[in-house]
Design a protein around this motif. Structure first.
Motif, mmCIF file in Angstrom:
data_model
loop_
_atom_site.group_PDB
_atom_site.id
_atom_site.type_symbol
_atom_site.label_atom_id
_atom_site.label_comp_id
_atom_site.label_asym_id
_atom_site.label_seq_id
_atom_site.Cartn_x
_atom_site.Cartn_y
_atom_site.Cartn_z
ATOM 1 N N PHE A 297 19.945 -0.840 -11.438
ATOM 2 C CA PHE A 297 21.279 -1.574 -11.734
ATOM 3 C C PHE A 297 21.440 -2.328 -12.638
ATOM 4 O O PHE A 297 22.752 -2.284 -13.111
ATOM 5 N N ASP A 298 20.039 -2.814 -12.898
ATOM 6 C CA ASP A 298 20.144 -3.923 -13.215
ATOM 7 C C ASP A 298 18.440 -4.378 -14.493
ATOM 8 O O ASP A 298 17.945 -4.308 -13.971
ATOM 9 N N ASP A 299 17.829 -4.008 -15.580
ATOM 10 C CA ASP A 299 16.889 -3.457 -16.120
ATOM 11 C C ASP A 299 16.722 -5.355 -16.025
ATOM 12 O O ASP A 299 14.993 -4.965 -16.370
ATOM 13 N N SER A 300 17.448 -6.263 -16.700
ATOM 14 C CA SER A 300 15.914 -7.225 -16.401
ATOM 15 C C SER A 300 15.557 -7.712 -15.094
ATOM 16 O O SER A 300 15.185 -8.708 -15.119
ATOM 17 N N PHE A 301 16.073 -6.831 -14.504
ATOM 18 C CA PHE A 301 16.005 -7.627 -12.597
ATOM 19 C C PHE A 301 15.060 -7.811 -12.440
ATOM 20 O O PHE A 301 14.855 -5.901 -12.383
ATOM 21 N N THR A 302 13.455 -7.531 -11.758
ATOM 22 C CA THR A 302 12.299 -7.014 -11.205
ATOM 23 C C THR A 302 12.072 -7.572 -10.285
ATOM 24 O O THR A 302 11.723 -8.958 -10.156
ATOM 25 N N LEU A 303 11.294 -6.612 -8.833
ATOM 26 C CA LEU A 303 11.446 -8.208 -7.931
ATOM 27 C C LEU A 303 10.410 -8.188 -7.773
ATOM 28 O O LEU A 303 9.632 -9.215 -6.998
ATOM 29 N N SER A 304 9.066 -7.438 -8.049
ATOM 30 C CA SER A 304 7.872 -7.761 -8.361
ATOM 31 C C SER A 304 7.587 -9.533 -8.938
ATOM 32 O O SER A 304 7.092 -10.509 -8.405
ATOM 33 N N THR A 305 7.998 -9.985 -9.533
ATOM 34 C CA THR A 305 8.994 -11.019 -9.966
ATOM 35 C C THR A 305 8.778 -12.745 -8.601
ATOM 36 O O THR A 305 8.111 -13.530 -8.518
ATOM 37 N N TYR A 306 9.650 -11.836 -8.036
ATOM 38 C CA TYR A 306 10.352 -12.834 -6.554
ATOM 39 C C TYR A 306 9.443 -12.365 -5.572
ATOM 40 O O TYR A 306 9.548 -13.636 -4.329
ATOM 41 N N VAL A 307 8.990 -10.888 -4.918
ATOM 42 C CA VAL A 307 8.217 -10.862 -4.253
ATOM 43 C C VAL A 307 6.754 -10.667 -4.779
ATOM 44 O O VAL A 307 6.778 -9.497 -3.895
ATOM 45 N N GLY A 308 6.230 -11.654 -5.117
ATOM 46 C CA GLY A 308 4.428 -11.215 -5.106
ATOM 47 C C GLY A 308 4.005 -12.030 -3.723
ATOM 48 O O GLY A 308 4.276 -12.724 -2.741
ATOM 49 N N LEU A 309 2.683 -11.724 -3.834
ATOM 50 C CA LEU A 309 2.305 -11.997 -2.277
ATOM 51 C C LEU A 309 1.915 -13.997 -2.066
ATOM 52 O O LEU A 309 2.376 -13.929 -1.176
ATOM 53 N N PRO A 310 1.609 -14.313 -3.700
ATOM 54 C CA PRO A 310 1.408 -15.766 -3.243
ATOM 55 C C PRO A 310 3.560 -16.144 -3.108
ATOM 56 O O PRO A 310 3.287 -16.850 -1.973
ATOM 57 N N THR B 69 0.785 -1.412 0.090
ATOM 58 C CA THR B 69 0.079 -0.390 0.112
ATOM 59 C C THR B 69 0.421 1.337 -0.468
ATOM 60 O O THR B 69 0.532 2.588 -1.009
ATOM 61 N N THR B 70 1.671 1.260 0.710
ATOM 62 C CA THR B 70 2.567 2.426 0.411
ATOM 63 C C THR B 70 3.934 2.562 -0.569
ATOM 64 O O THR B 70 4.701 3.489 -0.301
ATOM 65 N N THR B 71 3.392 1.873 -1.367
ATOM 66 C CA THR B 71 4.115 1.637 -2.617
ATOM 67 C C THR B 71 6.154 1.379 -1.989
ATOM 68 O O THR B 71 6.666 1.980 -2.806
ATOM 69 N N LEU C 262 11.320 0.147 -4.152
ATOM 70 C CA LEU C 262 12.353 -0.927 -4.319
ATOM 71 C C LEU C 262 12.395 -1.863 -5.641
ATOM 72 O O LEU C 262 14.002 -2.130 -6.473
ATOM 73 N N ASP C 263 11.484 -1.681 -6.730
ATOM 74 C CA ASP C 263 11.512 -2.446 -7.501
ATOM 75 C C ASP C 263 12.165 -1.332 -8.397
ATOM 76 O O ASP C 263 13.438 -1.897 -9.599
ATOM 77 N N ASP C 264 11.774 0.012 -8.603
ATOM 78 C CA ASP C 264 12.328 0.664 -9.373
ATOM 79 C C ASP C 264 14.116 1.028 -9.278
ATOM 80 O O ASP C 264 15.030 1.340 -9.989
ATOM 81 N N LEU C 265 14.586 0.803 -7.778
ATOM 82 C CA LEU C 265 15.769 1.075 -7.073
ATOM 83 C C LEU C 265 16.988 -0.466 -8.115
ATOM 84 O O LEU C 265 17.734 0.620 -8.051
#
Length: 133
Positions: free
Chosen positions: A75-88, A61-63, A68-71
């Motif tokens: 450094f690396d365009d191919s890495f996205t945090l949201s694929t590893y840190v989702g609700l499931p 909620t606080t984005t 962190l995903d943007d941060l």
């Protein structure tokens, strides 16, 4: 002539002496300790899962997670945090931690009961005082 109310008032005003009893705890039942530690572990597992869900929802909620995903994308365009840190993924991790915690706390309760029963032979047990009112 005395009424029933007078008799009851007279009874309630008399002080009863509290009898004190001192007992020693010289044995803890193994299966009782296992059941009690299992129930405590279940409560702790529920708290763990609910707290993890609430922390994840606050971060979402606080984005904080998208920032962190943007941060990491800087450094690396191919890495996205949201694929590893989702609700499931977060809830699956919380469930695994809760199950492991359930096993560890239950075994720890059994071990503590066994150690206490062995220590009683050396120390004589735990002295507990009780009163009756």
């Amino acid at each position: 002539m005395s009424t029933v109310a007078d008799k009851l008032a007279k009874k309630s005003s008399s002080k009863t002496s509290a009898k004190q009893v001192r007992l020693r705890l010289v044995y803890v039942d193994f299966w009782s300790a296992v059941k009690l530690s299992f129930l405590a572990a279940v409560a702790l597992a529920i708290v763990t899962v609910v707290a993890t869900f609430l922390v994840y929802m606050v971060l979402q909620t606080t984005t904080v997670l998208s920032k962190l995903d943007d941060l990491f994308k800087a450094f690396d365009d191919s890495f996205t945090l949201s694929t590893y840190v989702g609700l499931p993924q977060v809830m699956a991790f919380a469930a695994i931690v809760a199950i492991l915690n359930l096993i560890v706390v239950t075994v720890l309760g059994a071990v503590v009961a066994g150690i206490y029963n062995l220590m009683v032979k050396v120390t004589g047990g735990l002295l507990v005082g009780f009163t009756s009112n």
